[in-house]
Design a protein around this motif. Structure first.
Motif, PDB file in Angstrom:
ATOM      1  N   PRO A   1     -55.927  26.082  19.516  1.00 17.33           N
ATOM      2  CA  PRO A   1     -55.787  27.533  19.364  1.00 17.33           C
ATOM      3  C   PRO A   1     -57.087  28.246  19.696  1.00 17.33           C
ATOM      4  O   PRO A   1     -58.179  27.732  19.437  1.00 17.33           O
ATOM      5  CB  PRO A   1     -55.430  27.697  17.878  1.00 17.33           C
ATOM      6  CG  PRO A   1     -55.998  26.478  17.215  1.00 17.33           C
ATOM      7  CD  PRO A   1     -55.921  25.367  18.229  1.00 17.33           C
TER       8      PRO A   1
ATOM      9  N   ARG B   1     -47.462  18.861  16.458  1.00 19.44           N
ATOM     10  CA  ARG B   1     -47.409  20.248  16.928  1.00 19.44           C
ATOM     11  C   ARG B   1     -46.987  21.181  15.799  1.00 19.44           C
ATOM     12  O   ARG B   1     -46.176  20.817  14.953  1.00 19.44           O
ATOM     13  CB  ARG B   1     -46.418  20.378  18.086  1.00 19.44           C
ATOM     14  CG  ARG B   1     -46.868  19.717  19.378  1.00 19.44           C
ATOM     15  CD  ARG B   1     -45.773  19.764  20.428  1.00 19.44           C
ATOM     16  NE  ARG B   1     -44.639  18.915  20.063  1.00 19.44           N
ATOM     17  CZ  ARG B   1     -43.526  18.823  20.781  1.00 19.44           C
ATOM     18  NH1 ARG B   1     -43.400  19.534  21.887  1.00 19.44           N
ATOM     19  NH2 ARG B   1     -42.546  18.027  20.389  1.00 19.44           N
TER      20      ARG B   1
ATOM     21  N   ARG C   1     -44.844  38.976  21.300  1.00 20.74           N
ATOM     22  CA  ARG C   1     -44.757  37.787  20.444  1.00 20.74           C
ATOM     23  C   ARG C   1     -43.493  37.772  19.604  1.00 20.74           C
ATOM     24  O   ARG C   1     -42.808  36.757  19.501  1.00 20.74           O
ATOM     25  CB  ARG C   1     -45.990  37.715  19.557  1.00 20.74           C
ATOM     26  CG  ARG C   1     -46.114  36.408  18.782  1.00 20.74           C
ATOM     27  CD  ARG C   1     -47.423  36.354  18.034  1.00 20.74           C
ATOM     28  NE  ARG C   1     -47.609  35.078  17.371  1.00 20.74           N
ATOM     29  CZ  ARG C   1     -48.685  34.775  16.654  1.00 20.74           C
ATOM     30  NH1 ARG C   1     -49.659  35.652  16.536  1.00 20.74           N
ATOM     31  NH2 ARG C   1     -48.788  33.597  16.079  1.00 20.74           N
TER      32      ARG C   1
ATOM     33  N   GLN D   1     -43.118  26.508  21.248  1.00 17.11           N
ATOM     34  CA  GLN D   1     -44.300  27.201  21.742  1.00 17.11           C
ATOM     35  C   GLN D   1     -45.485  26.869  20.843  1.00 17.11           C
ATOM     36  O   GLN D   1     -45.972  27.709  20.094  1.00 17.11           O
ATOM     37  CB  GLN D   1     -44.045  28.716  21.788  1.00 17.11           C
ATOM     38  CG  GLN D   1     -45.126  29.525  22.502  1.00 17.11           C
ATOM     39  CD  GLN D   1     -45.216  29.215  23.982  1.00 17.11           C
ATOM     40  OE1 GLN D   1     -44.223  28.861  24.600  1.00 17.11           O
ATOM     41  NE2 GLN D   1     -46.386  29.352  24.550  1.00 17.11           N
TER      42      GLN D   1
ATOM     43  N   THR E   1     -49.229  26.089  19.374  1.00 20.05           N
ATOM     44  CA  THR E   1     -50.588  26.580  19.611  1.00 20.05           C
ATOM     45  C   THR E   1     -51.627  25.646  19.015  1.00 20.05           C
ATOM     46  O   THR E   1     -52.826  25.887  19.173  1.00 20.05           O
ATOM     47  CB  THR E   1     -50.768  27.982  19.006  1.00 20.05           C
ATOM     48  OG1 THR E   1     -50.455  27.925  17.606  1.00 20.05           O
ATOM     49  CG2 THR E   1     -49.852  28.992  19.680  1.00 20.05           C
TER      50      THR E   1
ATOM     51  N   TRP F   1     -52.982  20.724  21.980  1.00 21.19           N
ATOM     52  CA  TRP F   1     -53.076  22.184  21.978  1.00 21.19           C
ATOM     53  C   TRP F   1     -54.244  22.619  21.103  1.00 21.19           C
ATOM     54  O   TRP F   1     -54.398  22.132  19.980  1.00 21.19           O
ATOM     55  CB  TRP F   1     -51.782  22.794  21.450  1.00 21.19           C
ATOM     56  CG  TRP F   1     -50.639  22.707  22.404  1.00 21.19           C
ATOM     57  CD1 TRP F   1     -50.205  23.673  23.266  1.00 21.19           C
ATOM     58  CD2 TRP F   1     -49.767  21.584  22.594  1.00 21.19           C
ATOM     59  NE1 TRP F   1     -49.122  23.222  23.978  1.00 21.19           N
ATOM     60  CE2 TRP F   1     -48.833  21.950  23.588  1.00 21.19           C
ATOM     61  CE3 TRP F   1     -49.685  20.312  22.030  1.00 21.19           C
ATOM     62  CZ2 TRP F   1     -47.830  21.085  24.022  1.00 21.19           C
ATOM     63  CZ3 TRP F   1     -48.701  19.450  22.463  1.00 21.19           C
ATOM     64  CH2 TRP F   1     -47.777  19.839  23.448  1.00 21.19           C
TER      65      TRP F   1
ATOM     66  N   THR G   1     -51.841  29.599  27.396  1.00 25.53           N
ATOM     67  CA  THR G   1     -50.669  30.395  27.050  1.00 25.53           C
ATOM     68  C   THR G   1     -51.086  31.525  26.117  1.00 25.53           C
ATOM     69  O   THR G   1     -52.015  31.381  25.318  1.00 25.53           O
ATOM     70  CB  THR G   1     -49.589  29.538  26.365  1.00 25.53           C
ATOM     71  OG1 THR G   1     -50.154  28.882  25.218  1.00 25.53           O
ATOM     72  CG2 THR G   1     -49.052  28.486  27.317  1.00 25.53           C
ATOM     73  N   PHE G   2     -50.389  32.644  26.229  1.00 20.54           N
ATOM     74  CA  PHE G   2     -50.741  33.818  25.439  1.00 20.54           C
ATOM     75  C   PHE G   2     -49.490  34.669  25.234  1.00 20.54           C
ATOM     76  O   PHE G   2     -48.579  34.681  26.066  1.00 20.54           O
ATOM     77  CB  PHE G   2     -51.828  34.639  26.144  1.00 20.54           C
ATOM     78  CG  PHE G   2     -51.527  34.940  27.589  1.00 20.54           C
ATOM     79  CD1 PHE G   2     -50.877  36.111  27.956  1.00 20.54           C
ATOM     80  CD2 PHE G   2     -51.873  34.033  28.578  1.00 20.54           C
ATOM     81  CE1 PHE G   2     -50.598  36.376  29.281  1.00 20.54           C
ATOM     82  CE2 PHE G   2     -51.590  34.292  29.916  1.00 20.54           C
ATOM     83  CZ  PHE G   2     -50.948  35.473  30.262  1.00 20.54           C
TER      84      PHE G   2
ATOM     85  N   PHE H   1     -43.939  35.009  26.364  1.00 29.50           N
ATOM     86  CA  PHE H   1     -45.304  34.518  26.508  1.00 29.50           C
ATOM     87  C   PHE H   1     -45.663  34.413  27.986  1.00 29.50           C
ATOM     88  O   PHE H   1     -44.792  34.247  28.850  1.00 29.50           O
ATOM     89  CB  PHE H   1     -45.457  33.138  25.858  1.00 29.50           C
ATOM     90  CG  PHE H   1     -45.266  33.139  24.371  1.00 29.50           C
ATOM     91  CD1 PHE H   1     -46.349  33.167  23.515  1.00 29.50           C
ATOM     92  CD2 PHE H   1     -43.996  33.121  23.816  1.00 29.50           C
ATOM     93  CE1 PHE H   1     -46.171  33.176  22.143  1.00 29.50           C
ATOM     94  CE2 PHE H   1     -43.813  33.130  22.445  1.00 29.50           C
ATOM     95  CZ  PHE H   1     -44.906  33.165  21.609  1.00 29.50           C
TER      96      PHE H   1
ATOM     97  N   GLY I   1     -52.036  33.544  18.686  1.00 28.99           N
ATOM     98  CA  GLY I   1     -50.991  33.180  19.627  1.00 28.99           C
ATOM     99  C   GLY I   1     -51.496  32.617  20.937  1.00 28.99           C
ATOM    100  O   GLY I   1     -50.707  32.115  21.735  1.00 28.99           O
ATOM    101  N   TRP I   2     -52.824  32.674  21.183  1.00 31.44           N
ATOM    102  CA  TRP I   2     -53.399  32.133  22.406  1.00 31.44           C
ATOM    103  C   TRP I   2     -53.746  30.660  22.180  1.00 31.44           C
ATOM    104  O   TRP I   2     -54.173  30.272  21.099  1.00 31.44           O
ATOM    105  CB  TRP I   2     -54.668  32.876  22.797  1.00 31.44           C
ATOM    106  CG  TRP I   2     -54.440  34.276  23.299  1.00 31.44           C
ATOM    107  CD1 TRP I   2     -53.852  35.307  22.625  1.00 31.44           C
ATOM    108  CD2 TRP I   2     -54.814  34.811  24.569  1.00 31.44           C
ATOM    109  NE1 TRP I   2     -53.834  36.442  23.378  1.00 31.44           N
ATOM    110  CE2 TRP I   2     -54.422  36.170  24.589  1.00 31.44           C
ATOM    111  CE3 TRP I   2     -55.444  34.280  25.697  1.00 31.44           C
ATOM    112  CZ2 TRP I   2     -54.633  36.997  25.681  1.00 31.44           C
ATOM    113  CZ3 TRP I   2     -55.666  35.100  26.791  1.00 31.44           C
ATOM    114  CH2 TRP I   2     -55.265  36.436  26.782  1.00 31.44           C
ATOM    115  N   ALA I   3     -53.564  29.859  23.223  1.00 39.59           N
ATOM    116  CA  ALA I   3     -53.867  28.436  23.076  1.00 39.59           C
ATOM    117  C   ALA I   3     -54.175  27.813  24.430  1.00 39.59           C
ATOM    118  O   ALA I   3     -53.667  28.244  25.469  1.00 39.59           O
ATOM    119  CB  ALA I   3     -52.704  27.689  22.424  1.00 39.59           C
TER     120      ALA I   3
END
Length: 892
Positions: A744, A703, A821, A708, A710, A742, A816-817, A826, A750-752
Motif C-alpha cells: 500500500p 491479500r 472508490r 482489488q 492493496t 501488494w 493501481t489507484f 480503479f 486505495g493506492w498500491a
C-alpha cells in the motif's frame, strides 16, 4: 427482509425523536439508568437479528425518557451478562435515581412482547412494577417501546380523573391515530394539568401545528378530552428574489424543500442553511438569506426567499506571524486552505473560505511542528480580514514555535514481563533512530508496544510515555512506562448483520474463539480472512468489557454482499472475439460458504460448458473438496482442440496460512488441423489422446481483498505429473512457482504497488508424451499485455508457426489507484515482461518481451471487468505495436 425492517425501525426511531420535547415536571432532572434490552425466546441467527433491532429500540426508549424530563444514563452491553442485583449496584454507582430494565420476548405465535420495570434506587421513590406492551411485528416495535416508557413513568406524574375518550380536531394532513399514540393522555388513564401541558408541548414539537389547545368535558365514566389543533400551511409555491448569479432552477436543486411539504420552522431553517452552504461553496461567504411565508387559499402558502448574494470573495493571501524556522511557503504547504489560483481554481476549488478548514489548519500546523521537534509550538486561531479593496480575504496565522528538541535517552520502565528483553524491545522502536523529537513516531511506538502486549493477552495494558530532562544540547529524554496489568480472555463472541451467512461460517474465518487469550494481531487477521471470503462488503470487529474483569466480549459486525448471480448476454474479448455467455453462480450456497457454478460460452474462439462445486469445510472441518465437469473447444492460430472431462480436488490447511491441495484431472482430447498447417511437428500432434494428471499445490494467500487487494501476498508452488499409471496417453512432469505482493502507498488511500512473478518448467518423460496444448504459450491480458494471445512462443524454424515451449517466465508490475472508490472503479498503470523457451534453452532476461500500458478496472455486479491498453515494446514483424484488451475476472 431484515434490512427493510431495520430501515423502518430507524425511521420510526427518528419520528419518536421528532415528537419528543422535555416537560417541565417536578421530576425533571431525575436520572434513569437504562439497561440494554434483554432478549428471550430466540437463539442463533434470530437472536442476532433481534439484537440489532434492540439498539434502535434503546434510542426510542432514551428519547421517551428525555421527553418526560428525565436524564437517561445509558449502560454498556456488559450488564446483559450481570445479575439484576449487580446491575442495580452499577446504576447506583452512576448516580441514578431509577433503573429501567427492559426486555423483549418472541412469543410462540411470532409476536413480540416488550416488558420493562422502573426500579427506584433512592428512598421515597416509587417504582412501576412490571409493565408490558405488545407488537405484532418488528415494524411495530418502536411505538410499543414508546408506550412502554409512558406506562412505566405514568405513576410519577400524579393522579387525576379517568379519561373516557380522546379526540383530535383540526388535523387534515397528519394521521390522527399516530398523534394519539404519541400522547400521554389515553383512554383508561388519568387526566391532569401536568399531562395536558406535556402533550401540548409534544404536539407543538411535531412542527405541524401553529396552535394547540385542550378542552375537557365531564361525561359518564370520566372526562372527554379534545385537543384542538391549527395546522401549519403546506407549501404551494417557492420563489426566489435578489439572486443574480444563480437562477431559480439552480436554487431549487439545492434548497431541499418542495411543494406540498409542511412549512415547519425546522424545515425552513434547513432550507436557509442549504442555500447558504451552496453560496459559500461558490465563493460567496457574506451571503444573507431570509424567508417569508405568505398564506394563501386552501391552507397553501407561498414561500419567498430573499437573497443578498454579497460579493464573490476568495482568499487573497495566507501569511504567518511569529514563524522563524519555517518559511511561510513551507507552512502553507501543510494546510488545506489555499489562495485562489489564477488558472486552476475552477478545477481544485482553491481560494474558498471554509472556517472549519481554517480551524483544522491550526491543529495541522501544531502537529507538523510537533513531528519536527517543536513540542511546545502553538498555532492560534487565524485572523480573517477583508482586503483593502473589499474583494477578498487576508488570513494571518499567529505562530509560537518555541525551542526545538533532539531525541535523548529512550528507556523502558514499569512492570515488564519475565521474558521481556528491554534491549531487544528498544531496537524495535523507531524514536531512538530519530534525530529530532517526533511526537508522531513516539505515538506509533506506544501503539506498537500496546499491540505487543495485547498479542500476549494483556488487552487492558497501559503504555504511558513521560518526558524527562532536557540536556545542554537540547536532547529530551523519555521514559515509556509499561503496565501490562492482567491477562484477558474472550468471553462472548456475537455476530450481527448476517442475514444469510451462517454463524459457523463466519466463526471459522476467525482466528480467535471464546476462551482464547485476547490478541490484536489475530483480530486483524480475522478481519482480513472475512474480507477475503468474498461474502461481505464491510467488516467491523468491536471489543467491549464484560462483567468479568478478566474477560472481554467481541462483536463481529458484517455487511453482506450479493454472492449469487445469473448472467446471460454477449461479450467481446481480443482472444475470444464475439461470444454469448450464460453464467449462474452462487458463492455462498444456503449460507454455508459452498460454491456452485455453471458457465456456458458459445461463439468466438473459445466454446465451453463447465459445471463446478466446492465445499470448503466438509463435515465441519477445514477439508475442502470439489469437482468440475467440462467440455471445451479452443481454436488456436494453427490448430483446434476439443476436450471433455472433469476433475476432483481436495485441500487442507497445513500450517499458518499455507494450504495444500491435490487435484486429479481426466480429459479426453482431440487435436484437429485448423486448415492451414505446414509444420511437421504440429501435424504429428493431430488425433486423439487421454490426458490424465495429478497436481499437488501449496498455496498461501494473505491479500486484504479478493478482487482489488492493496496489501498482502499470494503464493503458489505446484507439481504436476501425467503418466500412463493414471490411465492416460500423456507423460510429463511440471513444476511452477508463482508469487504476487501488494504494497500500500500509505499517504494515498486505495493506492498500491504490485509485483508478480511466475516461472514454469515442463519435462517430457516419454517420447510423444508432451502434447502441444500442455506447452507454454503466453501473451494477452493475463500475462504480457500488448501482445496477441499465445503470440509469445518458440516458432517452427521452417514455417514460423507457434509450437510452444517447455520453459516460461513472466513478470508484472502494477500501480493501481481508485478513481471512484465507492463505485468500485480503479485505474492501473503496468509494465510486463516475459518469454517462453525450449527445454534446452536457458532462462534469460536479455530476450524477454516487454510492454507497458494503462487501463480501468470495475468491480461490477457481474464480476471484475478489465479494460486495458498494452504497448508492445518488442513486437514480432507484422504484429501491431499495441492493442486494447477486455476481459472479466481477477488477474492474479
Amino acid at each position: 427482509m431484515i434490512k427493510s425492517t431495520l430501515l423502518k425501525v430507524a425511521l420510526l426511531a427518528a419520528l419518536a425523536l421528532v415528537i419528543q420535547v422535555p416537560t417541565a415536571m417536578a421530576q425533571q432532572g431525575q436520572k434513569v439508568a437504562v439497561s440494554p434490552y434483554r432478549i428471550f425466546g430466540v437463539t442463533g441467527t434470530q437472536l442476532e437479528q433481534l439484537d440489532n433491532l434492540s439498539r434502535g429500540l434503546l434510542d426510542v426508549t432514551v428519547n421517551g425518557l428525555t421527553t418526560q424530563g428525565f436524564v437517561p444514563l445509558s449502560m454498556g452491553n456488559q450488564v446483559l451478562n450481570m445479575s439484576d442485583q449487580a446491575v442495580i449496584a452499577q446504576a447506583r454507582q452512576l448516580g441514578a435515581d431509577f433503573l429501567l430494565l427492559p426486555s423483549m420476548t418472541r412469543e410462540s405465535s411470532g409476536s413480540l412482547t416488550l416488558t420493562a420495570e422502573l426500579i427506584p434506587l433512592a428512598p421515597g421513590l416509587k417504582g412501576s412494577g412490571s409493565m408490558s406492551a405488545q407488537a405484532s411485528s418488528a415494524e411495530n416495535l418502536p411505538p410499543a417501546a414508546e408506550r412502554l416508557v409512558l406506562m412505566t413513568t405514568d405513576h410519577l406524574f400524579g393522579g387525576g380523573a379517568r379519561v373516557a375518550s380522546v379526540q383530535i380536531t383540526g388535523s387534515a394532513m397528519a394521521d390522527n391515530q399516530a398523534i394519539l399514540n404519541s400522547l400521554r393522555i389515553r383512554v383508561g388513564g388519568t387526566y391532569n394539568e401536568a399531562k395536558a401541558a406535556s402533550d401540548i408541548r409534544r404536539l407543538y414539537s411535531m412542527g405541524y401545528f401553529e396552535n394547540v389547545s385542550v378542552e375537557t368535558t365531564d361525561v359518564a365514566g370520566g372526562k372527554a378530552v379534545r385537543f384542538i389543533v391549527t395546522e401549519r400551511p403546506q407549501i404551494g409555491a417557492i420563489t426566489f428574489q435578489g439572486n443574480k448569479k444563480y437562477d431559480n432552477e439552480d436554487l431549487m436543486d439545492e434548497v431541499g424543500i418542495k411543494p406540498m411539504d409542511v412549512a415547519t420552522d425546522q424545515l425552513m431553517t434547513t432550507a436557509v442553511s442549504n442555500l447558504t452552504r451552496f453560496y459559500n461553496d461558490k465563493g460567496y461567504p457574506n451571503v444573507a438569506i431570509s424567508y417569508e411565508i405568505k398564506p394563501g387559499t386552501d391552507n397553501r402558502a407561498q414561500v419567498i426567499f430573499t437573497i443578498n448574494e454579497g460579493g464573490r470573495m476568495f482568499i487573497r493571501s495566507i501569511t504567518f506571524e511569529g514563524n522563524e524556522f519555517y518559511s511561510d511557503r513551507k507552512l502553507r504547504g501543510q494546510i488545506q486552505s489555499k489562495t485562489r489560483g489564477a488558472f486552476t481554481s475552477w478545477l481544485t476549488g482553491s481560494g474558498k473560505l471554509d472556517r472549519e478548514k481554517l480551524a483544522n489548519d491550526s491543529r495541522v500546523l501544531e502537529q507538523f511542528y510537533a513531528k519536527n521537534g517543536f513540542l511546545q509550538a502553538r498555532v492560534g486561531d487565524p485572523d480573517v480580514n477583508t482586503s483593502e479593496d473589499g474583494d477578498g480575504f487576508d488570513i494571518v496565522f499567529p505562530v509560537f514555535e518555541g525551542p526545538r528538541f533532539k531525541v535523548g535517552e529512550v528507556k523502558l520502565d514499569g512492570d515488564l514481563l519475565e521474558d521481556d528483553d528491554p534491549v531487544k524491545m528498544l531496537k524495535k522502536l523507531d524514536l531512538p533512530d530519530e534525530k529530532w523529537f517526533n511526537n508522531e513516531v513516539l505515538q506509533n511506538d506506544v501503539n506498537a508496544l500496546k499491540d505487543y502486549y495485547a498479542d500476549k493477552g494483556y488487552a487492558y495494558n497501559v503504555i504511558e510515555p513521560q518526558y524527562g530532562e532536557v540536556d545542554a544540547d537540547g536532547r529530551l529524554s523519555v521514559t515509556i512506562n509499561i503496565m501490562p496489568r492482567h491477562l484477558v480472555y474472550y468471553n462472548r463472541i456475537t455476530i450481527v448483520g448476517n442475514d444469510k451467512t451462517r454463524d459457523k461460517v463466519i466463526r471459522r474465518h476467525l482466528d480467535v474463539a471464546e476462551g482464547d487469550l485476547t490478541t490484536s494481531t489475530k483480530i486483524k487477521n480475522s478481519q482480513m480472512n472475512l474480507m477475503r471470503s468474498g461474502f461481505f462488503e464491510d467488516i467491523n470487529i468491536v471489543t467491549s468489557p464484560s462483567d468479568d474483569p478478566e474477560a472481554m466480549d467481541m462483536r463481529v459486525e458484517v455487511k453482506e454482499r450479493p454472492t449469487g448471480s445469473f448472467q446471460i448476454g454477449a461479450g467481446y474479448s481480443n482472444y475470444n472475439g464475439i461470444f454469448g455467455v450464460m453464467k449462474i453462480t452462487q458463492d455462498n450456497l444456503f449460507g454455508y460458504g459452498r460454491r456452485i457454478a455453471f458457465e456456458a460460452n458459445v461463439g468466438g474462439s473459445n466454446n465451453y460448458f463447465d459445471l463446478s462445486f466446492t465445499d470448503p469445510w466438509v463435515a465441519d472441518i477445514p477439508l475442502m473438496m470439489g469437482f468440475n465437469i467440462f467440455k471445451y473447444r479452443n481454436e488456436y492460430d494453427y490448430f483446434d482442440k476439443d476436450s471433455i472431462g472433469g476433475s476432483i480436488k481436495a485441500g487442507y490447511p497445513i500450517f499458518e496460512r499455507f494450504y495444500l491441495t491435490g487435484t486429479y484431472s481426466w480429459e479426453k482430447v482431440e487435436i484437429e488441423d485448423a486448415g492451414y498447417l505446414f509444420s511437421a511437428y504440429l501435424r504429428s500432434m493431430m488425433g486423439g489422446s487421454i490426458n490424465s494428471t495429478f497436481t499437488l499445490s501449496l498455496l498461501r494467500d494473505t491479500r486484504n481483498h479478493y478482487f482489488q487487494p492493496t496489501a498482502g501476498s499470494s503464493a503458489r508452488a505446484s507439481y504436476t505429473v501425467a503418466s500412463s499409471l493414471f490411465g492416460g496417453d500423456t507423460a510429463f512432469n511440471r513444476v511452477e512457482l508463482e508469487y504476487a505482493h501488494w504494497i500500500p502507498i500509505t499517504p494515498l488511500p486505495g493506492w498500491a504497488l504490485m509485483g508478480h512473478g511466475e516461472i514454469g518448467w515442463t519435462k517430457e518423460t516419454s517420447r510423444g508424451g508432451l502434447p502441444i496444448y500442455e506447452k507454454y504459450m503466453i501473451g494477452g491480458i493475463n500475462s504480457v499485455r500488448g501482445y496477441d494471445w499465445y503470440q509469445i512462443s518458440p516458432k517452427d524454424p521452417y514455417t514460423g508457426e507457434n509450437i510452444g515451449g517447455e520453459k516460461m517466465l513472466v513478470f508484472n508490475f502494477e500501480l493501481t489507484f481508485p478513481l471512484l472508490r465507492d463505485q468500485g472503479l480503479f485505474g492501473v498503470f503496468f509494465y510486463d515482461m516475459g518469454n517462453v523457451w525450449h527445454e534446452n534453452d536457458p532462462y534469460t532476461f536479455g530476450d524477454m518481451k516487454r510492454s507497458y500500458g494503462a487501463g480501468l478496472r470495475y468491480l461490477s455486479p457481474m464480476g471484475p471487468l478489465r479494460i486495458e491498453y498494452g504497448r508492445a515494446m518488442d513486437p514480432d514483424p507484422g504484429e501491431p505495436n499495441g492493442r486494447w484488451e477486455f476481459t472479466m475476472g481477477a488477474m492474479f
